[in-house]
Design an enzyme around this catalytic site. Structure first.
Site, PDB file in Angstrom:
ATOM      1  N   GLY A  44       0.847  -1.183   0.000  1.00 16.81           N
ATOM      2  CA  GLY A  44       0.000   0.000   0.000  1.00 16.81           C
ATOM      3  C   GLY A  44       0.880   1.229   0.000  1.00 16.81           C
ATOM      4  O   GLY A  44       2.054   1.160   0.373  1.00 16.81           O
ATOM      5  N   GLN A  49       2.706  10.020   1.740  1.00 20.93           N
ATOM      6  CA  GLN A  49       4.053   9.464   1.923  1.00 20.93           C
ATOM      7  C   GLN A  49       5.023   9.937   0.842  1.00 20.93           C
ATOM      8  O   GLN A  49       6.237   9.856   1.027  1.00 20.93           O
ATOM      9  CB  GLN A  49       4.009   7.927   1.917  1.00 20.93           C
ATOM     10  N   CYS A  90       5.736  -0.046   7.822  1.00 23.82           N
ATOM     11  CA  CYS A  90       5.418   1.169   7.062  1.00 23.82           C
ATOM     12  C   CYS A  90       6.623   1.588   6.220  1.00 23.82           C
ATOM     13  O   CYS A  90       7.756   1.600   6.719  1.00 23.82           O
ATOM     14  CB  CYS A  90       5.041   2.296   8.028  1.00 23.82           C
ATOM     15  N   LEU A  91       6.367   1.931   4.974  1.00 23.46           N
ATOM     16  CA  LEU A  91       7.470   2.324   4.085  1.00 23.46           C
ATOM     17  C   LEU A  91       8.125   3.621   4.548  1.00 23.46           C
ATOM     18  O   LEU A  91       9.254   3.913   4.168  1.00 23.46           O
ATOM     19  CB  LEU A  91       6.941   2.472   2.650  1.00 23.46           C
ATOM     20  N   HIS A 132      -4.552   1.609   7.658  1.00 24.35           N
ATOM     21  CA  HIS A 132      -3.190   2.130   7.808  1.00 24.35           C
ATOM     22  C   HIS A 132      -2.956   3.284   6.831  1.00 24.35           C
ATOM     23  O   HIS A 132      -2.392   4.317   7.185  1.00 24.35           O
ATOM     24  CB  HIS A 132      -2.194   0.988   7.551  1.00 24.35           C
ATOM     25  N   GLU A 133      -3.461   3.102   5.591  1.00 22.90           N
ATOM     26  CA  GLU A 133      -3.273   4.156   4.572  1.00 22.90           C
ATOM     27  C   GLU A 133      -4.136   5.382   4.868  1.00 22.90           C
ATOM     28  O   GLU A 133      -3.700   6.515   4.688  1.00 22.90           O
ATOM     29  CB  GLU A 133      -3.621   3.606   3.172  1.00 22.90           C
ATOM     30  N   HIS A 136      -2.507   7.667   7.134  1.00 16.65           N
ATOM     31  CA  HIS A 136      -1.517   8.535   6.483  1.00 16.65           C
ATOM     32  C   HIS A 136      -2.169   9.808   5.954  1.00 16.65           C
ATOM     33  O   HIS A 136      -1.632  10.902   6.096  1.00 16.65           O
ATOM     34  CB  HIS A 136      -0.828   7.810   5.315  1.00 16.65           C
TER      35      HIS A 136
END
Ligand SMILES: O=C(O)C[C@@H](Cc1ccccc1)[C@H](O)SCc1ccccc1
Ligand SMILES: [Zn+2]
Length: 171
Positions: A44, A49, A90-91, A132-133, A136
């Protein structure tokens, strides 16, 4: 490829604005985000981000990494009270993984890249990932749910990972 912001970059705390029109600029951003997500081996990626503060999420949970999903102006509604823990990563917080509790079944309302309405109930990893997204897009990072001590450790870990990447001249 788009550069991915790393925790605790304050830009990650920006609240994303609704997408007014799915124009060519948004379509290019969608393509770039999907490519960036695959390159970073994520399932994702939220526009926040990559420092683009619009309500846009891309995801791909498929094995062959060939079926990306696009959610524009998404709205997520929990369908169950009870929360389940999931080991999240998480990226934007590389090499940090920890348990976060979230509702395991949610309703997603959004539009896709063609302006088609999406309205579906999802559970499991898809439900975890979309929440989670969504966080963000609201300037929330999964480490915010962890203890102060774990947040400090996460900051130190990211600092170390970024130093190693600089040395490797990666990306
Ligand atoms: O938003 C991101 O940074 C990508 C996240 C998405 C995600 C977070 C938690 C749980 C599921 C998905 C990850 O970095 S993608 C890497 C990953 C892959 C499989 C399972 C967990 C995390
Ligand atoms: Zn993330």
């Amino acid at each position: 490829l788009l550069p991915i912001l790393s925790y605790p970059d304050p830009r990650l705390r920006t609240i994303a604005k609704p997408v007014k029109e799915v124009d060519d600029e948004i379509k290019t951003l969608i393509t770039d985000m999907i490519e960036t997500m695959y390159d970073a081996e994520g399932i994702g990626l939220a526009a926040s981000q990559v420092d683009q503060h619009v309500q846009l999420i891309v995801m791909d949970l498929s094995e062959n990494k060939d079926s990306p999903m696009v959610f524009i102006n998404p709205k997520v509604t929990p369908l169950v009270e009870e929360k389940q823990p999931y080991e999240e990563g998480c990226l934007s917080v590389p090499d940090v993984y920890d348990k976060v509790e979230r509702p395991n079944k949610v309703r997603i309302e959004a539009i896709d890249e063609n302006g088609q309405v999406i309205d579906k109930e999802v559970e499991g990893l898809l439900a975890v990932c979309i929440q989670h997204e969504m966080d963000h897009l609201n300037g929330v990072i999964f480490v915010d749910y962890l203890s102060r001590l774990k947040q400090t450790r996460a900051r130190d870990k990211v600092r170390k990972v970024l130093k190693v990447r600089e040395k490797q001249g990666e990306r």
